[in-house]
Design an enzyme around this catalytic site. Structure first.
Site, PDB file in Angstrom:
ATOM      1  N   ASP A   1     -60.704 -19.065  52.559  1.00 33.27           N
ATOM      2  CA  ASP A   1     -60.469 -20.414  53.066  1.00 33.27           C
ATOM      3  C   ASP A   1     -59.107 -20.458  53.712  1.00 33.27           C
ATOM      4  OD1 ASP A   1     -62.604 -21.730  52.233  1.00 33.27           O
ATOM      5  OD2 ASP A   1     -61.571 -23.027  50.811  1.00 33.27           O
TER       6      ASP A   1
ATOM      7  N   ASP B   1     -68.388 -24.956  48.327  1.00 33.56           N
ATOM      8  CA  ASP B   1     -68.374 -23.508  48.471  1.00 33.56           C
ATOM      9  C   ASP B   1     -69.178 -22.788  47.398  1.00 33.56           C
ATOM     10  OD1 ASP B   1     -66.885 -23.213  50.807  1.00 33.56           O
ATOM     11  OD2 ASP B   1     -65.041 -23.663  49.737  1.00 33.56           O
TER      12      ASP B   1
HETATM   13  N1  LIG Z   1     -61.255 -36.229  52.329  1.00 38.34           N
HETATM   14  C1  LIG Z   1     -61.565 -36.150  53.616  1.00 38.34           C
HETATM   15  N2  LIG Z   1     -62.079 -37.217  54.233  1.00 38.34           N
HETATM   16  C2  LIG Z   1     -62.421 -37.145  55.519  1.00 38.34           C
HETATM   17  N3  LIG Z   1     -62.288 -36.065  56.270  1.00 38.34           N
HETATM   18  C3  LIG Z   1     -61.791 -34.965  55.719  1.00 38.34           C
HETATM   19  C4  LIG Z   1     -61.396 -34.951  54.352  1.00 38.34           C
HETATM   20  N4  LIG Z   1     -60.935 -33.724  54.062  1.00 38.34           N
HETATM   21  C5  LIG Z   1     -61.041 -33.012  55.190  1.00 38.34           C
HETATM   22  N5  LIG Z   1     -61.552 -33.740  56.188  1.00 38.34           N
HETATM   23  C6  LIG Z   1     -61.837 -33.331  57.561  1.00 38.34           C
HETATM   24  O1  LIG Z   1     -62.823 -32.321  57.538  1.00 38.34           O
HETATM   25  C7  LIG Z   1     -62.342 -31.129  58.138  1.00 38.34           C
HETATM   26  C8  LIG Z   1     -62.845 -29.927  57.429  1.00 38.34           C
HETATM   27  O2  LIG Z   1     -62.653 -30.012  56.065  1.00 38.34           O
HETATM   28  P1  LIG Z   1     -63.265 -28.941  55.076  1.00 38.34           P
HETATM   29  O3  LIG Z   1     -63.343 -29.535  53.741  1.00 38.34           O
HETATM   30  O4  LIG Z   1     -64.497 -28.355  55.665  1.00 38.34           O
HETATM   31  O5  LIG Z   1     -62.140 -27.873  55.078  1.00 38.34           O
HETATM   32  P2  LIG Z   1     -61.351 -27.388  53.816  1.00 38.34           P
HETATM   33  O6  LIG Z   1     -62.285 -26.749  52.863  1.00 38.34           O
HETATM   34  O7  LIG Z   1     -60.488 -28.490  53.306  1.00 38.34           O
HETATM   35  O8  LIG Z   1     -60.448 -26.327  54.503  1.00 38.34           O
HETATM   36  P3  LIG Z   1     -60.653 -24.787  54.509  1.00 38.34           P
HETATM   37  O9  LIG Z   1     -62.088 -24.551  54.754  1.00 38.34           O
HETATM   38  O10 LIG Z   1     -59.764 -24.333  55.583  1.00 38.34           O
HETATM   39  O11 LIG Z   1     -60.160 -24.356  53.203  1.00 38.34           O
HETATM   40  C9  LIG Z   1     -60.834 -31.277  58.147  1.00 38.34           C
HETATM   41  O12 LIG Z   1     -60.280 -30.672  59.244  1.00 38.34           O
HETATM   42  C10 LIG Z   1     -60.623 -32.761  58.223  1.00 38.34           C
HETATM   43  O13 LIG Z   1     -60.611 -33.191  59.540  1.00 38.34           O
HETATM   44 CA   LIG Z   2     -63.644 -25.021  52.903  1.00 37.19          CA
END
Ligand SMILES: Nc1ncnc2c1ncn2[C@@H]1O[C@H](COP(=O)(O)OP(=O)(O)OP(=O)(O)O)[C@@H](O)[C@H]1O
Ligand SMILES: [Ca+2]
Length: 782
Positions: A453, A758
Site C-alpha cells: 500500500d 484488503d
Molecule cells: N474516508 C474517506 N472518505 C472519502 N474519500 C476517501 C476517504 N479515504 C480516502 N478517500 C479517497 O479515496 C481514495 C482512495 O482511497 P483508498 O482507501 O483506496 O486508498 P488507501 O487504502 O487509503 O491508500 P493506499 O491504497 O495507498 O494505502 C483517496 O485518494 C481519497 O481520495
Molecule cells: Ca488501500
C-alpha cells in the site's frame, strides 16, 4: 532426494489441504517420540472431530432459528409464562440471568425480547444504559460473577513435571536405559558392586540430565507459544462506559457494555442492536449461511464471530465468553493445533530419509558383528553351544547398532525449528508485528515480491490538509499561520457549507479521553476533522443540528462516502466526499469566487483539474467535497442520488514519506525482492511518491487500475514484470495482481494492507501483513 522431498513432503505455506497434511504424517512411519514431535502441529483427527462439533452447532443454531420463527407465528397472542429471576441474580441487583439472555439471542427470540421490554428493558435489567453504557464506579466484579467474562479459555498449560514425564517416555532413552541397566547388572554380577557402583551413579545422572534438559526446553517452548497465542487473540473494541467512548480489549467486555461497530469489525460478543444504521452482517463463520444478513431494530441479534460487511451501529452486549455461539466453536476448534510450515515438513522428510539410512546402517553393523561371532563359533565348532558370554556379546552388538541408529536420526531437528520459529515470532511481537500463523514467519524470509500500500507503509499515515481549492482559489494552508485566518478571505455562506460538509459527512469522532479531546478515525478522516476544527467549526453544534438519515461509509472500491441529513427547517441534503475523479463526475455546479452556486462549465472544470494535478504533482492526496439538496419526500430506502451535486472544495492532504523508506526499498532491491506499490490514490500522486522512495524507476511502469483491469492475459504476461505502480486501484486489482504473480510467475508474494477492503488479497498472498489494526501500531501477519 530433492524430488522425493518435493513429491512427498510438500505443503503450502497457507491453506494446506487435509490430504497433504495427512500424507506426510503417514510417511513419517514409526516416529520415535510422536508426542514431542507433533506437539504444536495440527492434530488432524481432533480437527476433524472439531469440524463435526462445529457442524452440529451450526445445525442446532439453524434449527433453533427456524423453530423459533415457526413458533412465533403460532404463539402470537398466547401469553408467555412469566420469567422468574434466579435468587443469586436478584441479590446481585440484576433482573435477568445469563442463560435467559443466552437463549433470547441464541434463538433470536424477538417475542421474548419484547417481553423483557426490548433492548431498553434488557439494558435496565442488566443495570446498564444504552446511552452511557456501564458505570464502572460501581465495580464490575459482581457482574463478572453473575454473567462470566468474555474470555475463551485456552487449553490448559502443562506443568514442568508433565514435560519431564513425556521426556522420560522417549524411546531412545528407554532403550538406552535398559541397555545400561542390563550391562550394569551383568557388570555387578561379574565384577562386584564396589567396582561398578560409580556406573550406576553415572547412568542415573545422565538420564536425569537428559530428561531435565529436554523438559526445560519443551516447557520454555510451550510458554513462548502460549504468550504468542494470548497476544494473537487480543483485539480492541470501541465501547461507551460511564458515558465516554473508550477502547477496550475484547476480553474485558461484559454484558451491558455498549459496543460501537463499523464496517470490517468482528462482532466481539453476542448482543442486541441498539441504534445506528442497519448493518449488513456476514454470519458464515457461525451459521454457515453465506448470505449477508441485515441487522436492525426488526432483526436485532448480533452473534459474536460474525463480521460487519457494511454500516455502523451500536450494540449492547448480552452474552459473553463460552456462552456465545462463537465461544462454543472456538473451543472446539482450538484443539486443532497449527499447520506445519513447509520447511518443517521438508525437514521431517529429511529426518525420515536419514532415519532410513540409519536403520540400514544399524542393521548392517549388527549383521557384520554377528557374522564375526558366528564365524568364530564355526571355527571353534561351538555353534550349537551358546553360553552366557555369547549372549552378553550379542547384547553388546545390539547396543552398538542401536546407538548408531539413535545418533543418526536427528529427531530433534524439526523440533529445534519450531523452537526457533516460536522465538522469532515472539521477537517480532516486540516490534509490534503479530503472526497469526507460524508458517508466515518462515515464508516471510522467502518472499520475492512485495505488493505494498502507499498509505501507512510508504507514508507515515499522519495526514494533514495542506492545500485547499475553494471558491475558485487555491490556498496554501502552510502559508497561513492558522486556518482561521483564512476564513476572513472567504465568503461566509460558502465557509459555513464547507464546515458543515466536513462535520456532517464524517466517519470519525471526537472523544474525550481523560479530559483531552482526541480524534478517532482513519488518518484521512482525522485530517479532515482537524481541518474542520481549525476552521473554528463546532463539532457538537454541527452534529446536533442535522440528523443523519442515511450513511454509506467509505469503501475503497467506491472511493467515496455519502450521507443524507435532515435539515432543521425542512428538506434533506446529501453530502458526498471522495476521490475527485469520482465526485466531480457527480457534480454539475460549483461555488464561485463570490460564494455563489454556478453551473460547472468547462472553464471551471479546467481550473479544478489543474488544481488537482498540482496537488498530485506534490504527492498530495486529493479529496473532493460536494452536496446536493434533495426532494422533500426522501425515504431511507431510496438510494442516495448520484448526480446534480455542487462541488464545494478540493482538499490536498499531505502524508509525508516515512523516514528510512528509501533505504528499505533499496535493501529489498538488493535482496532481489521486487517492490510494487498498489494504491487507491490518483496516478500522479502515486507516481510522485513512488519516484521519491525509489519504487518507480526509469524503465518501470505506472498504470491505472481501470487500465489494468481491461488487459487480457497475454498483455498482462508482458506487462506485469514491468508494473511498479498501480494507482486508483480497487481491492480487486490488488487481488488479481497477487494471483497472477503467484500462479503465472511463480513468485512468493507478500502483501500489505489495512482495513477490511484488503482482506481478500491479504488472505490470498503467501504472506499478508495487515497493518495498523484499529488505529494501533500493531501489524498482524497472516
Ligand atoms: N474516508 C474517506 N472518505 C472519502 N474519500 C476517501 C476517504 N479515504 C480516502 N478517500 C479517497 O479515496 C481514495 C482512495 O482511497 P483508498 O482507501 O483506496 O486508498 P488507501 O487504502 O487509503 O491508500 P493506499 O491504497 O495507498 O494505502 C483517496 O485518494 C481519497 O481520495
Ligand atoms: Ca488501500
Amino acid at each position: 532426494m530433492e524430488s522425493y522431498l518435493n513429491e512427498n513432503f510438500e505443503v503450502k505455506p497457507k491453506h494446506s489441504s487435509e490430504e497433504a497434511l495427512q500424507k506426510w504424517r503417514k510417511l513419517c512411519g514409526v516416529v520415535k517420540n510422536p508426542k514431542r514431535r507433533f506437539r504444536f502441529t495440527a492434530n488432524i483427527s481432533k480437527r476433524q472431530e472439531a469440524a463435526v462439533v462445529r457442524r452440529m452447532q451450526q445445525e442446532k443454531l439453524r434449527i433453533a432459528v427456524l423453530v423459533s420463527k415457526a413458533a412465533l407465528q403460532f404463539i402470537q397472542g398466547i401469553a408467555e409464562h412469566e420469567y422468574i429471576v434466579p435468587e443469586e441474580v436478584a441479590t446481585a441487583g440484576f433482573e435477568i440471568c445469563a442463560s435467559e439472555l443466552e437463549s433470547i439471542v441464541g434463538s433470536r427470540n424477538v417475542k421474548r425480547l419484547k417481553i423483557h421490554g426490548g433492548v431498553e428493558g434488557i439494558a435496565k435489567k442488566v443495570r446498564s444504559s444504552t446511552e452511557n453504557g456501564l458505570t464502572v464506579t460501581n465495580g464490575l466484579e459482581n457482574r463478572e460473577t453473575i454473567y462470566g467474562s468474555n474470555k475463551i479459555p485456552d487449553g490448559e498449560t502443562s506443568s514442568f513435571w508433565r514435560f519431564a514425564w513425556e521426556a522420560l517416555q522417549d524411546l531412545t532413552l528407554i532403550i538406552d536405559a535398559i541397555c545400561a541397566f542390563i550391562s550394569l547388572v551383568v557388570g555387578i554380577a561379574t565384577e562386584g558392586w564396589d567396582n561398578r557402583a560409580h556406573d550406576a551413579l553415572v547412568i542415573v545422572a545422565s538420564i536425569s540430565l537428559v530428561v531435565f534438559v529436554t523438559a526445560a526446553n519443551d516447557y520454555w517452548q510451550s510458554v513462548k507459544f502460549r504468550n504468542w497465542e494470548i497476544e494473537k487473540k487480543k483485539t480492541l473494541v470501541r465501547v461507551t462506559r460511564d458515558g465516554f467512548r473508550q477502547k477496550l480489549l475484547s476480553y474485558e467486555l461484559l454484558p451491558g457494555d455498549v459496543v460501537h461497530l463499523t464496517t470490517g469489525d468482528q462482532v466481539p460478543a453476542d448482543g442486541i442492536f441498539v441504534s445506528g444504521f442497519p448493518v449488513s452482517i456476514d454470519e458464515s463463520s457461525v451459521t454457515e449461511d453465506s448470505k449477508p444478513i441485515k441487522v436492525d431494530t426488526e432483526n436485532p441479534f448480533l452473534l459474536s464471530g460474525s463480521k460487519v460487511l457494511e454500516g455502523s451501529c451500536k450494540m449492547m452486549v448480552t452474552t459473553v465468553g463460552m456462552r456465545t455461539s462463537w465461544g462454543k466453536f472456538v473451543a472446539a476448534d482450538d484443539k486443532g493445533g497449527y499447520d506445519e510450515t513447509p520447511f518443517q515438513v521438508k525437514l521431517n522428510g529429511l529426518v525420515e530419509i536419514i532415519g532410513k539410512i540409519g536403520k540400514y546402517l544399524a542393521l548392517v553393523t549388527f549383521s557384520v558383528l554377528m557374522k564375526g561371532l558366528l564365524t568364530h563359533k564355526l571355527q571353534e565348532e561351538t555353534i550349537w553351544r551358546w553360553s552366557g558370554y555369547d549372549a552378553l556379546e550379542m547384547f553388546k552388538y545390539f547396543t552398538i547398532s542401536f546407538t548408531i541408529f539413535g545418533i543418526t536420526v536427528p529427531e530433534g531437528l524439526p523440533l529445534a525449528l519450531t523452537l526457533n520459529l516460536a522465538f522469532s515470532t515472539n521477537n517480532m511481537v516486540k516490534d509490534n508485528a503479530l503472526f497469526r500463523h507460524m508458517a508466515a514467519c518462515e515464508t516471510l524470509g522467502t518472499a520475492t515480491n512485495i505488493c505494498t500500500d502507499k498509505t501507512g507503509i510508504i507514508t507515515s499515515n499522519q495526514m494533514s490538509v495542506l492545500k485547499l481549492c475553494f471558491c475558485m482559489n487555491v490556498k496554501d494552508l502552510s502559508r497561513h499561520n492558522n486556518a482561521s485566518s483564512l476564513c476572513s478571505e472567504i465568503p461566509d455562506t460558502a465557509l459555513r457549507l464547507l464546515v458543515q460538509s466536513i462535520f456532517v459527512n464524517k466517519d470519525s469522532e471526537v472523544v474525550n479521553k481523560d479530559g483531552k479531546l482526541e480524534i478517532w478515525g482513519t488518518p484521512t478522516e482525522t485530517a479532515l476533522l482537524e481541518f474542520g476544527l481549525s476552521l473554528g467549526g463546532n463539532f457538537q453544534e454541527q452534529g446536533g443540528k442535522l440528523k443523519l438519515v442515511k450513511v454509506e461509509h467509505f469503501e475503497s472500491a467506491k472511493k467515496k462516502m455519502q450521507v443524507v441529513a435532515e435539515l432543521p427547517d425542512r428538506g434533506f441534503r446529501a453530502y458526498c466526499k471522495g476521490a475527485p475523479e469520482i465526485v466531480l463526475a457527480l457534480c454539475d455546479k460549483v461555488i464561485n469566487s463570490n460564494g455563489n452556486v454556478v453551473p460547472l462549465d468547462e472553464v471551471f472544470i479546467a481550473y479544478l483539474k489543474s488544481a488537482i494535478n498540482q496537488f498530485a504533482g506534490e504527492g498530495l492526496r486529493s479529496l473532493c467535497l460536494a452536496y446536493t439538496e434533495l426532494e422533500d419526500g426522501f425515504c431511507t430506502s431510496d438510494p442516495i442520488p448520484s448526480s446534480g451535486y455542487t462541488c464545494i472544495a478540493i482538499l490536498g492532504i499531505k502524508d509525508s514519506i516515512r523516514p528510512g523508506i528509501k533505504d528499505s526499498v533499496a535493501a529489498c532491491h538488493a535482496a532481489g525482492i521486487t517492490v510494487r506499490m498498489v494504491t487507491g490514490d490518483s496516478i500522479d500522486t502515486a507516481k510522485a511518491i513512488a519516484r521519491e522512495c525509489g519504487i518507480l524507476t526509469e524503465d518501470g511502469l505506472a498504470i491505472e487500475g481501470a487500465d489494468f483491469r481491461e488487459k487480457n492475459l497475454e498483455e498482462l504476461l508482458e506487462l506485469i514484470p514491468k508494473i511498479q505502480v498501480i494507482a486508483q486501484s480497487s481491492p480487486l486489482d490488488k487481488h488479481s495482481l497477487v494471483k497472477h504473480l503467484q500462479t503465472t510467475f511463480n513468485e512468493v508474494v507478500a502483501v500489505t494492507g489495512a482495513g477490511a477492503d484488503d482482506a481478500l488479497s491479504l488472505n490470498e498472498a503467501d504472506i499478508g501483513l495487515a497493518t495498523r489494526i484499529h488505529g494501533t501500531e500493531l501489524s498482524i501477519i497472516l
